[in-house]
Design a protein around this motif. Structure first.
Motif, PDB file in Angstrom:
ATOM      1  N   ALA A   1       0.751  -1.332  -0.169  1.00  0.00           N
ATOM      2  CA  ALA A   1      -0.167  -0.210   0.096  1.00  0.00           C
ATOM      3  C   ALA A   1       0.834   1.168  -0.003  1.00  0.00           C
ATOM      4  CB  ALA A   1      -0.976  -0.018   1.324  1.00  0.00           C
ATOM      5  N   HIS A   2       0.239   2.231  -0.840  1.00  0.00           N
ATOM      6  CA  HIS A   2       0.818   3.535  -0.231  1.00  0.00           C
ATOM      7  C   HIS A   2       0.260   4.206   0.842  1.00  0.00           C
ATOM      8  CE1 HIS A   2       1.661   8.054  -2.166  1.00  0.00           C
ATOM      9  NE2 HIS A   2       1.401   8.114  -0.821  1.00  0.00           N
ATOM     10  N   VAL A   3       1.271   4.565   1.862  1.00  0.00           N
ATOM     11  CA  VAL A   3       0.713   4.705   3.317  1.00  0.00           C
ATOM     12  C   VAL A   3       0.867   6.210   3.172  1.00  0.00           C
ATOM     13  CG1 VAL A   3       0.778   2.692   4.109  1.00  0.00           C
ATOM     14  CG2 VAL A   3       2.576   4.035   4.482  1.00  0.00           C
ATOM     15  N   THR A   4      -0.392   6.902   4.100  1.00  0.00           N
ATOM     16  CA  THR A   4      -0.351   8.279   4.443  1.00  0.00           C
ATOM     17  C   THR A   4      -0.368   8.255   5.659  1.00  0.00           C
ATOM     18  OG1 THR A   4      -1.693   9.120   2.360  1.00  0.00           O
ATOM     19  CG2 THR A   4      -1.560  10.430   4.375  1.00  0.00           C
ATOM     20  N   LEU A   5       0.704   8.978   6.493  1.00  0.00           N
ATOM     21  CA  LEU A   5       1.056   8.801   7.679  1.00  0.00           C
ATOM     22  C   LEU A   5       0.569  10.035   8.736  1.00  0.00           C
ATOM     23  CD1 LEU A   5       4.890   7.763   7.202  1.00  0.00           C
ATOM     24  CD2 LEU A   5       2.627   6.381   7.709  1.00  0.00           C
ATOM     25  N   VAL A   6      -0.235  10.153   9.463  1.00  0.00           N
ATOM     26  CA  VAL A   6      -0.930  10.851  10.206  1.00  0.00           C
ATOM     27  C   VAL A   6      -0.658  11.029  11.556  1.00  0.00           C
ATOM     28  CG1 VAL A   6      -3.276  12.231  10.684  1.00  0.00           C
ATOM     29  CG2 VAL A   6      -2.730  10.875   8.594  1.00  0.00           C
ATOM     30  N   ALA A   7      -0.023  12.307  12.141  1.00  0.00           N
ATOM     31  CA  ALA A   7      -0.048  12.471  13.615  1.00  0.00           C
ATOM     32  C   ALA A   7       0.223  13.858  13.816  1.00  0.00           C
ATOM     33  CB  ALA A   7       0.914  11.735  14.358  1.00  0.00           C
ATOM     34  N   ARG A   8       0.397  14.415  15.063  1.00  0.00           N
ATOM     35  CA  ARG A   8       0.687  15.650  15.334  1.00  0.00           C
ATOM     36  C   ARG A   8       2.169  15.877  15.329  1.00  0.00           C
ATOM     37  NH1 ARG A   8      -1.624  16.580  21.078  1.00  0.00           N
ATOM     38  NH2 ARG A   8      -0.876  14.465  21.268  1.00  0.00           N
ATOM     39  N   ARG A   9       2.883  14.876  15.499  1.00  0.00           N
ATOM     40  CA  ARG A   9       4.369  15.256  15.356  1.00  0.00           C
ATOM     41  C   ARG A   9       5.054  15.048  13.855  1.00  0.00           C
ATOM     42  NH1 ARG A   9       6.140  11.095  20.360  1.00  0.00           N
ATOM     43  NH2 ARG A   9       4.776   9.828  19.161  1.00  0.00           N
TER      44      ARG A   9
END
Length: 256
Positions: A40-48
């Protein structure tokens, strides 16, 4: 006589786009890695943002494909803008979460609001927004919440946390019913206590560690690797007939 053997469903995610929240560390990082390694092409989400960049760089070094989206999940308008400007995600894994443990008699309103704002409200609208994009595109999808064994039992000092995770199980079932005909599956993954930087202080307390270990029938603490196969299963066609369900990876905690 010739016997036609069935084909094993594929765990391959090549060509799929996956969004993982809470991806900067712990369970979210492990889930993102598992899905990226499955293609998969992953989109990484977080505040940092710095942590996300480091993770994305590590993935690139391994030949994996990712991009980063620094975002506070409780900012629903910002979340909506971010998803609306992107193509539909085939897989969404919500691993962002918060716990503030106190005896129920000592719960503060601000702690209750903070836990529910992230664990319930942000999770709900993430799935609403992701599902809308899939519906508009006429695509199937898999929406996965990292819930908890505490969505199925109670625990000392965990009334607020348990309430939030029970709520996630509730809207998971309702959404699964609502979007089933459109082939959008909605499930939860419910781990036991997992060794991460966020749980380090809990495991450092001998009394708490003894309580945890006394409930895990497999007689060991969970590792993030224990969840990687499970999230890949729920994300892939291998679980094509699974929706509105909870996959417990709890070492037998809830078997009591």
């Amino acid at each position: 006589m010739t016997i036609a053997l069935p084909n094993t469903p594929s765990f391959d995610l090549s060509g799929k786009r996956a969004l993982i929240t809470g991806a900067s560390s712990g369970i979210g990082l492990a889930c993102a890695t598992a899905l990226a390694r499955a293609g998969a092409h992953v989109t990484l989400v977080a505040r940092r943002g710095d942590q996300l960049k480091a993770l994305s760089d590590a993935m690139t070094a391994e030949g994996l494909v990712s991009d980063v989206l620094p975002l506070d999940m409780t900012d629903i308008p910002a979340l909506a803008d971010a998803l609306l400007e992107r193509p539909a995600f085939d897989v969404v894994v919500n691993s962002a979460g918060l716990a503030r443990h106190t005896p129920a008699i000592e719960t503060k309103a601000e702690d209750f609001d903070a836990v529910f704002s992230l664990n319930v409200k942000a999770a709900y609208f993430l799935f609403q927004l992701a599902a809308q994009k899939l519906l508009d595109a006429g695509k199937a999808g898999s929406l996965i919440s990292i819930s908890s064994q505490m969505a199925h039992v109670g625990g000392l000092d965990r009334a607020v946390y348990c309430a939030s995770k029970h709520a996630v199980e509730g809207f998971t079932k309702a959404m699964a019913i609502e979007w089933g005909k459109q082939k959008i599956r909605v499930n939860t993954l419910c781990p036991t206590f997992i060794k991460t930087e966020l749980t380090a202080s809990t495991f450092a307390d001998p009394e708490k560690r003894e309580w945890i270990e006394s409930h895990i029938k497999l007689d060991r603490i969970g590792e993030v690797e224990d969840l990687m196969g499970a999230v890949l299963y729920l994300a892939s066609d291998a679980s094509a007939m699974v929706t509105g369900s909870s996959l417990k990876v709890d070492g037998g905690w809830t078997a009591e």
